[in-house]
Design a protein around this motif. Structure first.
Motif, short mmCIF file in Angstrom:
data_model
loop_
_atom_site.label_atom_id
_atom_site.label_comp_id
_atom_site.label_asym_id
_atom_site.label_seq_id
_atom_site.Cartn_x
_atom_site.Cartn_y
_atom_site.Cartn_z
N LEU A 200 10.04 -10.08 48.37
CA LEU A 200 9.38 -8.77 47.54
C LEU A 200 8.46 -9.32 46.38
N SER A 201 7.04 -8.83 46.48
CA SER A 201 6.24 -9.26 45.53
C SER A 201 6.00 -7.88 44.57
N ILE A 202 6.43 -7.88 43.38
CA ILE A 202 6.50 -6.59 42.45
C ILE A 202 5.44 -6.76 41.27
N PHE A 203 4.99 -5.89 40.97
CA PHE A 203 3.82 -5.94 39.96
C PHE A 203 4.04 -4.51 39.10
N ALA A 204 4.39 -4.86 37.74
CA ALA A 204 4.68 -3.63 36.87
C ALA A 204 3.44 -3.07 36.52
N ALA A 205 3.06 -1.92 35.79
CA ALA A 205 1.98 -1.09 35.52
C ALA A 205 1.26 -2.22 34.48
N GLY A 206 -0.23 -2.35 34.45
CA GLY A 206 -0.95 -3.35 33.91
C GLY A 206 -0.89 -4.77 34.17
N THR A 207 -0.05 -5.04 35.12
CA THR A 207 0.04 -6.36 35.34
C THR A 207 -0.76 -6.74 36.90
N GLN A 208 -0.95 -7.87 37.14
CA GLN A 208 -1.59 -8.45 38.44
C GLN A 208 -1.13 -9.94 38.61
N PRO A 209 -1.45 -10.43 39.92
CA PRO A 209 -0.94 -11.55 40.07
C PRO A 209 -1.95 -12.66 39.39
N MET A 210 -1.39 -13.80 39.27
CA MET A 210 -2.32 -14.75 38.57
C MET A 210 -3.52 -15.17 39.39
N PHE A 211 -4.82 -15.41 38.70
CA PHE A 211 -5.86 -15.69 39.57
C PHE A 211 -5.69 -17.07 40.30
N ASP A 212 -4.71 -17.90 39.87
CA ASP A 212 -4.45 -18.96 40.34
C ASP A 212 -4.34 -19.16 41.92
N PHE A 213 -3.51 -18.25 42.42
CA PHE A 213 -2.98 -18.17 43.73
C PHE A 213 -4.40 -18.00 44.80
N SER A 214 -5.27 -16.85 44.37
CA SER A 214 -6.72 -16.69 45.02
C SER A 214 -7.39 -18.14 44.92
N THR A 215 -7.52 -18.28 43.69
CA THR A 215 -8.41 -19.41 43.46
C THR A 215 -7.89 -20.78 44.39
N ASN A 216 -6.84 -20.91 44.32
CA ASN A 216 -6.43 -22.12 45.01
C ASN A 216 -6.58 -22.09 46.58
N ARG A 217 -6.49 -20.95 47.01
CA ARG A 217 -6.72 -20.49 48.31
C ARG A 217 -8.21 -20.69 48.71
N ALA A 218 -8.95 -20.43 47.86
CA ALA A 218 -10.38 -20.64 47.93
C ALA A 218 -11.05 -21.94 47.93
N ALA A 219 -10.35 -22.64 47.94
CA ALA A 219 -10.60 -24.27 47.61
C ALA A 219 -10.44 -25.01 49.01
N THR A 220 -9.63 -24.02 49.96
CA THR A 220 -9.73 -24.65 51.41
C THR A 220 -10.59 -23.72 52.24
N ASP A 221 -10.91 -24.38 53.40
CA ASP A 221 -11.94 -23.74 54.02
C ASP A 221 -11.27 -22.27 54.66
#
Length: 422
Positions: A200-221
């Motif tokens: 379960l990935s739950i995000f309350a109002a006004g929140t969002q995932p940390m940028f780190d997750f997408s950034t670290n994925r972008a570092a791989t091909d």
């Protein structure tokens, strides 16, 4: 997959409230909006659900209830013995203000249905239960009642294997038996704990995932390829993506007898870089140069891709925040894409974007309306209860008040004095 979530006596939710992902017998959009479970009692589940309602109707309370229940499962075993629980009952009723708050998750994993829930008071877990449906008739794995802070009774079923008495003795009054048993290496209860805390990935109002997750994925091909495809599909003008490691200064303040001590440390962080191209030139933009909507979409990109791949349920309060209606529609339709192996991720979200009230996107059992009555109690009903025609203009019907869940705005003429000069 989530079957349903129930909550009672939490914030503005006084009575038993259930958000169900069980699909009706309607065959409309069955191949895209529903998924087969392989379980005869619940043959199909919905891939998404949307909740509408005015401000202060209880939409955020519903999402917060799910997030709170998840946090209790994840952390209760680590609480100090005398640490109070974050009890938040419905306060506008002299009866409920002293009664337990209740939460229950029903979900399917590996074609087995689990029904797990608990009730809590400030000083203890008042009840806790787990029923497992490996056949039509449920197995009771355990039931627990907290009669007083130091008096808890347990009933165990034969299907729960392991050191049950050891786990029982180790479970403090303010901790869940499930969480304590898993902390003590219960293999049989681990799947239930893992689903609630990790699927379960739950995000309350006004929140969002940390940028780190997408950034670290972008570092791989592979990760970069998927993210670029995702962002291109959303048509936000990003043609390529890269990352770089840069040094970041961290300012620290420590309080001592001689006053605050200020120190500066340095660490390396990975940051994303976005390539934009026009007919005349190309340029690289940093995160802070992108729009708020682009930043939000990038933050959600990797978590959504990950959820789609492994079959997580994503719950977002105000998904449409800073996003264009077409982008929100794009995100919903991603969860409606059929998968090869029959598994499915789920998206549950609240919104005020009425353009999504479209029969081309949702079935009638996927749309819910939440409102608060004169007694300040939040209730929720599905659109299907209003029996709309299949060709009915849902957005127009909602805005005209046919389904309720609209703010009751007073006549603007009543506020004429506010704009008049003295």
């Amino acid at each position: 997959m989530l079957v349903e979530f129930r909550v009672k006596n939490f914030r503005s939710i006084r009575d038993d409230l259930c958000l169900s992902m069980v699909a009706s017998k309607d065959k409309e959009k069955a191949t895209t909006n529903t998924v087969e479970t392989g379980i005869s009692a619940i043959p199909t589940l919905l891939r998404s659900a949307v909740v509408y309602g005015p401000n202060a109707s209880g939409k955020s309370a519903l999402v917060s209830a799910m997030q709170f229940a998840q946090a209790v499962v994840a952390t209760s075993a680590t609480l100090k013995p005398d640490q109070p629980l974050n009890y938040a009952p419905f306060k506008l009723d002299p009866i409920t203000v002293t009664q337990p708050s209740e939460f229950e998750f029903t979900f399917i994993q590996d074609k087995v249905r689990y029904q797990y829930g608990f009730a809590l008071l400030p000083d203890r877990i008042a009840e806790e239960w787990l029923y497992v449906y490996k056949a039509p008739k449920p197995q009771t794995w355990f039931e627990r009642k907290g009669l007083a802070e130091s008096v808890h009774t347990y009933t165990f079923g034969s299907s729960l294997v392991g050191q049950r008495k050891v786990w029982q003795v180790a479970t403090r009054s303010n901790a869940l038996f499930l969480s304590t048993a898993v902390q003590l290496n219960s293999d049989s209860l681990r799947p239930i704990y893992d689903w609630i805390t990790s699927h379960l990935s739950i995000f309350a109002a006004g929140t969002q995932p940390m940028f780190d997750f997408s950034t670290n994925r972008a570092a791989t091909d592979d990760g970069k390829k998927m993210l670029v495809e995702f962002l291109n599909a959303a048509d936000i003008g990003i043609s390529d993506l890269s990352t770089r490691v840069q040094k970041q200064h961290v300012f620290n303040v420590e309080i001592s007898e001689n006053g605050p001590l200020h120190t500066v440390s340095e660490r390396e962080v990975r940051v994303p870089l976005f390539m934009h191209r026009s007919a005349k030139a190309s340029a690289i933009f940093q995160m802070e140069e992108e729009s708020t909507g682009t930043q939000r979409l990038f933050a959600f990109a990797a978590p959504i891709i990950d959820a789609l791949k492994v079959g997580r349920a994503v719950v977002v309060d105000e998904l449409d925040g800073s996003l264009h209606s077409h982008i929100t529609r794009f995100l919903v339709q991603l969860f409606h894409l059929p998968t090869r192996d029959g598994s499915a991720a789920q998206l549950i979200f609240t919104t005020h974007d009425t353009s999504l009230l479209d029969a081309n996107i949702f079935r009638r059992d996927q749309i819910w309306f939440m409102e608060k009555g004169q007694d300040q109690v939040s209730t929720i009903v599905p659109l299907s209860e209003f029996s709309p025609r299949k060709n009915e203009a849902l957005e127009r019907g909602y805005l005209s008040g046919r389904y309720g869940a609209l703010p009751m705005i007073e006549d603007i003429e009543d506020f004429d004095d506010l704009v008049q000069k003295d």
